[in-house]
Design an enzyme around this catalytic site. Structure first.
Site, PDB file in Angstrom:
ATOM      1  N   ARG A   1       1.150  -1.461  -0.411  1.00  0.00           N
ATOM      2  CA  ARG A   1      -0.212  -0.029  -0.070  1.00  0.00           C
ATOM      3  C   ARG A   1       0.578   1.241  -0.179  1.00  0.00           C
ATOM      4  O   ARG A   1       0.231   2.253   0.572  1.00  0.00           O
ATOM      5  CB  ARG A   1      -0.936  -0.106   1.584  1.00  0.00           C
ATOM      6  CG  ARG A   1      -2.233  -1.091   1.193  1.00  0.00           C
ATOM      7  CD  ARG A   1      -3.381  -0.629   1.712  1.00  0.00           C
ATOM      8  NE  ARG A   1      -3.969  -2.149   2.734  1.00  0.00           N
ATOM      9  CZ  ARG A   1      -4.282  -2.359   3.707  1.00  0.00           C
ATOM     10  NH1 ARG A   1      -3.956  -1.735   4.293  1.00  0.00           N
ATOM     11  NH2 ARG A   1      -4.723  -3.010   3.269  1.00  0.00           N
TER      12      ARG A   1
ATOM     13  N   ARG B   1      -6.350  11.377  -5.199  1.00  0.00           N
ATOM     14  CA  ARG B   1      -8.198  10.800  -4.905  1.00  0.00           C
ATOM     15  C   ARG B   1      -9.207  11.588  -5.055  1.00  0.00           C
ATOM     16  O   ARG B   1     -10.352  11.055  -5.675  1.00  0.00           O
ATOM     17  CB  ARG B   1      -7.672  10.420  -3.872  1.00  0.00           C
ATOM     18  CG  ARG B   1      -9.361   9.490  -2.895  1.00  0.00           C
ATOM     19  CD  ARG B   1      -9.501   8.123  -3.533  1.00  0.00           C
ATOM     20  NE  ARG B   1     -10.398   6.994  -3.405  1.00  0.00           N
ATOM     21  CZ  ARG B   1     -11.225   7.110  -3.219  1.00  0.00           C
ATOM     22  NH1 ARG B   1     -11.859   8.393  -3.994  1.00  0.00           N
ATOM     23  NH2 ARG B   1     -12.678   7.512  -3.003  1.00  0.00           N
TER      24      ARG B   1
ATOM     25  N   TYR C   1     -14.739 -11.813  -0.051  1.00  0.00           N
ATOM     26  CA  TYR C   1     -15.644 -10.912  -0.252  1.00  0.00           C
ATOM     27  C   TYR C   1     -16.753 -11.251  -1.142  1.00  0.00           C
ATOM     28  O   TYR C   1     -17.597 -10.471  -0.730  1.00  0.00           O
ATOM     29  CB  TYR C   1     -14.734  -9.299  -1.100  1.00  0.00           C
ATOM     30  CG  TYR C   1     -13.562  -9.283   0.308  1.00  0.00           C
ATOM     31  CD1 TYR C   1     -13.565  -7.836   0.734  1.00  0.00           C
ATOM     32  CD2 TYR C   1     -12.396  -9.236   0.125  1.00  0.00           C
ATOM     33  CE1 TYR C   1     -12.958  -6.995   1.804  1.00  0.00           C
ATOM     34  CE2 TYR C   1     -11.959  -8.990   1.368  1.00  0.00           C
ATOM     35  CZ  TYR C   1     -11.779  -7.535   2.036  1.00  0.00           C
ATOM     36  OH  TYR C   1     -10.809  -7.248   2.771  1.00  0.00           O
TER      37      TYR C   1
END
Length: 344
Positions: free
Chosen positions: A25, A38, A150
């Site tokens: 990350r 972002r 998920y």
């Protein structure tokens, strides 16, 4: 030697000191330049699927810190998304999907799989062209078990109880789901390598919640299938397996999956890490919260890893992803300490 991709030397089994460094990350919210981009991108998926944005955020930590490796900016859940499942990212909650039912597993649709992922391949191509020659480019995918957790729950859960129950109640559907995800994940990694990735990593973030039999069936076997398929196409490209939380099962994981290197989480004792390193390269395994804390906690953590693992093939990394509250000054201090070569 200036243009050697030092991480590749380590993954071939060489000892390099100081070791190459990157962080899981490493393109993320702890960087102000990432937060700014972002906002411009709109949604998180727009950030992943727009090559202009994805290339830029991937390059940000390389420009700032000069890491030895760069990892494609994307998300593990683009694979089920490309198989026709819905996906969105909610602020403060993370990924949200419609939970898959057992009778829908057969209906996963891969006809447009590579077409949907074309922006990711374009990002990889552009990154290889724009990165420094000496920087290793890492492609990645999520491991089938972690992807399945998920898809089944529809969101992250603390212990993946929905996926575990699904596996016990619907064993055939679970097997089919893992096989499908493994097949498409292998194809996805192969396309990333074609586009310019030097190394690929398989993230199994949820392997630590399984008992031994399920670990073998859901983590080991599907990843072994991915490794086999990728190796058939690209026998010399290193593959890093990161089965977070695998504990005493790490050694079997490497042997049975055939991964080149093991990514170690921060709970792996350094005595165990040293024994695993005798079997091949390791990556890790600083507790990300030592990096948040800084000071003595950070120095001692880095020193301990360099002392225990610096005399063998090591890629220095965190034991999981960097957290958003990490001060940039602490990242700089960690890099200085490693590259000064202290601690061995």
């Amino acid at each position: 030697m200036a243009n050697s991709r030092v991480m590749l030397d380590v993954l071939r089994g060489e000892t390099v000191f100081p070791p190459p460094i990157w962080m899981m990350r490493q393109a993320g919210r702890y960087l102000p330049e990432y937060r700014e981009l972002r906002k411009k991108a709109g949604s998180f998926l727009d950030l992943c699927y727009n090559p202009d944005f994805a290339v830029e955020v991937t390059l940000q930590p390389i420009r700032r810190f000069g890491f030895d490796a760069s990892i494609l900016f994307s998300d593990i859940l683009v694979v089920p998304h490309a198989l026709g499942r819905d996906l969105r990212f909610d602020e403060g909650r993370g990924p949200v999907m419609t939970p898959i039912q057992a009778n829908k597993v057969e209906r996963l649709d891969g006809r447009a799989f590579h077409e949907r992922l074309a922006p990711v391949y374009e990002t990889v191509r552009r990154l290889r062209a724009e990165l420094p020659e000496s920087t290793t480019l890492i492609g990645f995918c999520g491991a089938p078990w972690t992807i399945a957790t998920y898809m089944i729950a529809g969101h992250g859960t603390p212990d993946q109880a929905p996926a575990r129950l699904f596996a016990y109640r619907e064993p055939q559907a679970m097997k089919k789901l893992l096989t499908t995800v493994a097949d498409y994940s292998a194809a996805y990694l192969i396309r990333q390598i074609e586009a310019g990735a030097d190394v690929v990593q398989v993230f199994d973030s949820w392997s630590g919640v399984l008992d031994e039999a399920c670990f073998d069936a859901f983590c080991v076997q599907p990843v072994a299938e991915i490794v086999k398929k990728v190796r058939a196409a690209y026998p010399d490209v290193p593959i890093i397996g990161f089965p977070k939380g695998a504990g005493s099962l790490y050694s079997d994981y490497r042997r049975q999956t055939g991964v080149t290197a093991l990514g170690l989480d921060w709970t792996v004792p350094l005595t165990q890490a040293h024994a695993l390193q005798a079997q091949g390269p390791v990556q890790g395994n600083l507790d990300p919260l030592r990096l948040v804390a800084g000071g003595a906690a950070l120095r001692e953590g880095v020193d301990a890893i360099l002392r225990a693992l610096g005399s063998g093939p090591l890629v220095f990394n965190l034991g999981h992803g960097i957290t958003p509250e990490t001060p940039i000054a602490h990242v700089e201090a960690m890099i200085r300490q490693i590259r000064d070569g202290s601690g061995r």
